[in-house]
Design a protein around this motif. Structure first.
Motif, short mmCIF file in Angstrom:
data_model
loop_
_atom_site.label_atom_id
_atom_site.label_comp_id
_atom_site.label_asym_id
_atom_site.label_seq_id
_atom_site.Cartn_x
_atom_site.Cartn_y
_atom_site.Cartn_z
N ALA A 98 -15.38 -11.26 -34.97
CA ALA A 98 -15.53 -12.75 -34.59
C ALA A 98 -15.54 -13.69 -35.56
CB ALA A 98 -16.45 -12.96 -33.49
N PRO A 99 -15.13 -14.64 -35.84
CA PRO A 99 -15.31 -15.55 -36.79
C PRO A 99 -16.78 -15.82 -37.02
CG PRO A 99 -13.66 -16.66 -35.45
CD PRO A 99 -14.19 -15.43 -34.82
N LYS A 100 -17.22 -15.93 -38.16
CA LYS A 100 -18.70 -15.93 -38.63
C LYS A 100 -18.91 -16.28 -40.07
CE LYS A 100 -18.78 -10.97 -39.37
NZ LYS A 100 -19.24 -9.43 -39.10
N PRO A 101 -19.82 -16.94 -40.54
CA PRO A 101 -19.99 -17.32 -41.95
C PRO A 101 -20.56 -16.04 -42.42
CG PRO A 101 -21.76 -18.36 -40.66
CD PRO A 101 -20.65 -17.79 -39.67
N PRO A 102 -20.61 -15.90 -43.85
CA PRO A 102 -21.17 -14.61 -44.47
C PRO A 102 -22.62 -14.62 -44.71
CG PRO A 102 -19.99 -15.93 -46.23
CD PRO A 102 -19.59 -16.30 -44.74
N ALA A 110 -18.07 -34.25 -29.70
CA ALA A 110 -18.70 -33.22 -29.27
C ALA A 110 -18.25 -32.54 -28.06
CB ALA A 110 -20.20 -33.12 -29.11
N THR A 111 -17.06 -32.38 -27.94
CA THR A 111 -16.15 -31.54 -26.92
C THR A 111 -15.41 -30.43 -27.36
OG1 THR A 111 -14.16 -32.84 -27.26
CG2 THR A 111 -15.82 -33.86 -25.99
N ALA A 112 -15.11 -29.44 -26.42
CA ALA A 112 -14.57 -28.33 -26.56
C ALA A 112 -13.26 -28.53 -27.22
CB ALA A 112 -14.35 -27.47 -25.28
N GLU A 113 -12.48 -29.53 -26.40
CA GLU A 113 -11.13 -29.92 -27.11
C GLU A 113 -11.05 -30.33 -28.43
OE1 GLU A 113 -7.72 -32.80 -25.44
OE2 GLU A 113 -9.56 -33.15 -24.68
N ALA A 114 -12.08 -31.35 -28.80
CA ALA A 114 -12.14 -31.67 -30.21
C ALA A 114 -12.33 -30.60 -31.21
CB ALA A 114 -13.09 -32.96 -30.22
N PHE A 115 -13.52 -29.67 -30.81
CA PHE A 115 -13.81 -28.58 -31.58
C PHE A 115 -12.52 -27.39 -31.80
CE2 PHE A 115 -17.63 -30.39 -31.96
CZ PHE A 115 -18.66 -29.36 -32.76
N ALA A 116 -11.97 -27.37 -30.65
CA ALA A 116 -10.70 -26.33 -30.45
C ALA A 116 -9.51 -27.02 -31.45
CB ALA A 116 -10.11 -26.38 -29.19
N ALA A 117 -9.37 -28.19 -31.72
CA ALA A 117 -8.39 -28.98 -32.76
C ALA A 117 -8.65 -28.65 -34.05
CB ALA A 117 -8.11 -30.18 -32.09
N ALA A 118 -10.02 -28.74 -34.36
CA ALA A 118 -10.65 -28.61 -35.84
C ALA A 118 -10.09 -27.36 -36.43
CB ALA A 118 -12.13 -28.79 -35.62
N ASP A 119 -10.19 -27.50 -37.94
CA ASP A 119 -9.92 -26.20 -38.84
C ASP A 119 -11.09 -25.02 -38.57
OD1 ASP A 119 -8.45 -25.04 -41.40
OD2 ASP A 119 -10.68 -25.24 -41.81
N ARG A 120 -10.74 -24.17 -38.23
CA ARG A 120 -11.66 -23.01 -38.04
C ARG A 120 -12.68 -22.81 -38.94
NH1 ARG A 120 -9.28 -17.53 -35.69
NH2 ARG A 120 -7.92 -18.93 -34.58
N ASP A 121 -11.99 -22.64 -40.43
CA ASP A 121 -12.96 -22.38 -41.55
C ASP A 121 -13.85 -23.51 -41.87
OD1 ASP A 121 -11.74 -19.93 -41.86
OD2 ASP A 121 -10.18 -20.79 -43.25
N GLN A 122 -13.25 -24.79 -41.50
CA GLN A 122 -14.48 -25.92 -41.97
C GLN A 122 -15.35 -25.81 -40.61
OE1 GLN A 122 -12.51 -29.89 -41.33
NE2 GLN A 122 -14.25 -30.72 -42.62
N LEU A 123 -15.10 -25.33 -39.45
CA LEU A 123 -16.11 -25.17 -38.51
C LEU A 123 -17.05 -24.25 -39.03
CD1 LEU A 123 -14.31 -24.93 -35.13
CD2 LEU A 123 -16.03 -26.86 -35.73
N LEU A 124 -16.78 -23.05 -39.52
CA LEU A 124 -17.78 -22.12 -39.89
C LEU A 124 -18.51 -22.65 -41.11
CD1 LEU A 124 -15.50 -18.89 -40.20
CD2 LEU A 124 -17.58 -19.45 -38.39
N ARG A 125 -18.06 -23.59 -42.14
CA ARG A 125 -18.77 -23.85 -43.13
C ARG A 125 -19.89 -24.89 -42.68
NH1 ARG A 125 -13.60 -23.84 -45.63
NH2 ARG A 125 -13.46 -26.04 -45.02
N VAL A 126 -19.58 -25.83 -41.65
CA VAL A 126 -20.28 -26.63 -41.26
C VAL A 126 -21.47 -26.20 -40.49
CG1 VAL A 126 -20.79 -28.66 -39.63
CG2 VAL A 126 -18.78 -28.62 -41.30
#
Length: 513
Positions: free
Chosen positions: A65-69, A243-259
């Motif tokens: 699963a996607p995860k930060p190190p 702060a919605t699932a729709e908006a988070f789904a459209a965001a860059d996955r790597d950026q999500l992990l960094r934040v």
């Protein structure tokens, strides 16, 4: 389908998989139990995997699963391999007899990692040792962090927990073909995996799927919905999206992990902070799992529960935080009081019982009792079905680590020869202790008794430390009795204590890395 010795092939409900024989154990890795949780499936409950034709190779661990190190401070102690790919809802099976009709006991393992890290591919979780001893072992990947435990107005809660339920349902339907008995399934995990196990055992949807459960260093708990929403809102603010699932789904996955990783640095088991967790959802988690289990929500299920003597040392030693907390002194104790929602009588009682302990040890044990020992005591005390309790007390050979959180894993799995187990244990871990502890887990999974008396009025606790394992009666009773006072149970943190916590988080005194 018959399995030939060189190349075992098993048919699952979705297609055939080909494993490998490794030292008389058949291993099937990366078997999908649900569809990839991306695209239209993002932030949604898991769906069955698409069927496949032919035979799918199952020799290598599947995507994680996607995860930060982990930060450098933690990576020197804990391994967390990452495998890229979207098909991360997969599991692994080790079996000594991959044939229908073998009817062997089954152990399903949920990894730890604060619901933000970890995977089934961590080398310490080598299921071959359980298979060697007659158990079909299954380890599971599930969604983590915001993907698995974010709370949104336009998506169901707890998708990561729902992944675990889907894996249990797969086991019930499929494990017979691998030689397992679907009526003899033990569900277990450590840390976040134990918290998940508690929630699932209490869930109405798991009736008939689980016979026994193991909770290592994690008690059934829920996280407040507002707390999880705050994490999501903070992430949304950094990303400048709703702060919605729709908006988070459209965001860059790597950026999500960094934040997510950046915000997670403010979280600590010692003082709390922003964190993902399991929430009451009115469905899979209809109420607090601890209360539900004490009230009889899981009749007929045996429990094996326990902790390590110095859980807190994994939270504080990396990065030199023990010394920092000792310097903070009374300020750190005040922060721990706020974290534990207790009055000053509790830390004063701990000081009286442990007059030579430093501040970091007092804070660590106070929070460990609040998070783990106290609720696990309540759980064992409140259930009619058998509960067995242990404490792992062997100190790591790594300086300052003591009998810290996660150290017992290499002994439970008898995988102390793995380099990744030595990262936490150091050199020279005793094999006889691994033999004893692993053997007890095998006995519990096989017949429901690890080899010592069930919990009762005398509070028997099996101690695994230096020397032979032995029973002590109520080794933590004096400390835990302090929590039964009205001040301990009824006092909420004052504004002054909350201010202390905020200051400690801001200055980074007790951050989790």
């Amino acid at each position: 389908m018959a399995a030939d010795r060189a190349n075992p092939v098993i048919r699952t409900p979705h297609g055939a998989v080909r494993g490998r024989w490794e030292r008389d154990v058949a291993v099937f890795r990366g078997v999908p139990y649900a569809a990839p949780p991306f695209g239209a499936n993002r932030f949604r409950p898991p769906l069955p995997p698409a069927p496949w034709d032919g035979v799918r190779e199952a020799a290598a661990f599947g995507p994680t699963a996607p995860k930060p190190p982990y930060s450098e401070a933690f990576a020197q102690y804990l391994a967390d391999p990452a495998v890229p790919g979207d098909d991360c809802l997969n599991l692994n099976v080790w079996t000594p007899d991959p044939a229908p009709g073998a009817r062997l006991p089954v152990f399903v393992w949920l990894h730890g990692g604060a619901l933000t890290r970890g995977s089934s591919g961590v080398p310490v979780y080598d299921g071959s040792t359980f298979a060697r001893d007659g158990v079909v072992f299954v380890s599971v990947n599930y969604r983590l962090g915001v993907e698995g435990y974010g709370l949104f107005p336009d998506a169901p809660a707890n998708p990561g927990l729902r992944d675990q339920l889907a894996a249990l349902q797969w086991v019930h339907q499929s494990i017979g073909a691998f030689g397992g008995d679907p009526d003899r399934v033990t569900l277990g995990g450590q840390s976040a995996g134990a918290i998940s196990t508690g929630a699932l055992v209490a869930a109405p949807q798991t009736r008939g799927l689980v016979r026994r459960a193991v909770l290592q260093s994690g008690a059934p708990e829920i996280t407040g919905r507002d707390k999880v929403r705050r994490v999501v809102r903070r992430m949304a603010g950094r990303l400048r999206i709703p702060a919605t699932a729709e908006a988070f789904a459209a965001a860059d996955r790597d950026q999500l992990l960094r934040v997510q990783a950046d915000i997670g640095r403010l979280s600590s088991p010692i003082l709390g902070g922003p964190a993902f967790g399991i929430v009451v959802d009115g469905d899979l988690v209809p109420r607090d799992p601890l209360d539900a289990l004490i009230d009889g929500a899981a009749p007929g299920i045996d429990l094996l529960t326990g902790w390590t003597r110095d859980e807190y040392r994994l939270w504080l030693v990396p990065g030199g935080l023990v010394e920092r907390v000792d310097r903070l002194g009374a300020v750190a104790l005040a922060g721990a009081m706020a974290r534990c929602r207790c009055g000053s009588e509790v830390p004063r009682g701990y000081r009286a019982l442990n007059p030579d302990a430093g501040t970091a040890e007092l804070v660590g044990q106070l929070v460990t009792d609040h998070l783990l020992r106290n609720p696990l005591h309540r759980l064992a005390e409140g259930r009619r079905d058998p509960s067995y309790v242990y404490e792992f007390a062997w100190p790591s050979r790594r300086p300052g680590m003591g009998a810290c959180h996660a150290l017992e894993l290499g002994f439970v799995f008898d995988s102390g020869d793995k380099p990744d187990a030595r990262k936490l244990a150091g050199e020279g871990a005793p094999q006889d202790l691994a033999d004893a502890m692993h053997g007890a887990w095998v006995r519990f999974v096989t017949d429901g008794s690890p080899g010592w008396d069930r919990w009762g009025p005398h509070h028997p606790v099996r101690i695994y430390g230096d020397g032979a394992p032995h029973i002590e009666h109520g080794p933590r009773d004096r400390e835990l009795a302090l929590w039964t006072t009205p001040t301990a149970s009824d006092t909420a943190p004052t504004p002054e204590l909350r201010s202390v916590v905020r200051r400690l988080r801001r200055n980074g005194a007790l951050r989790r890395h």
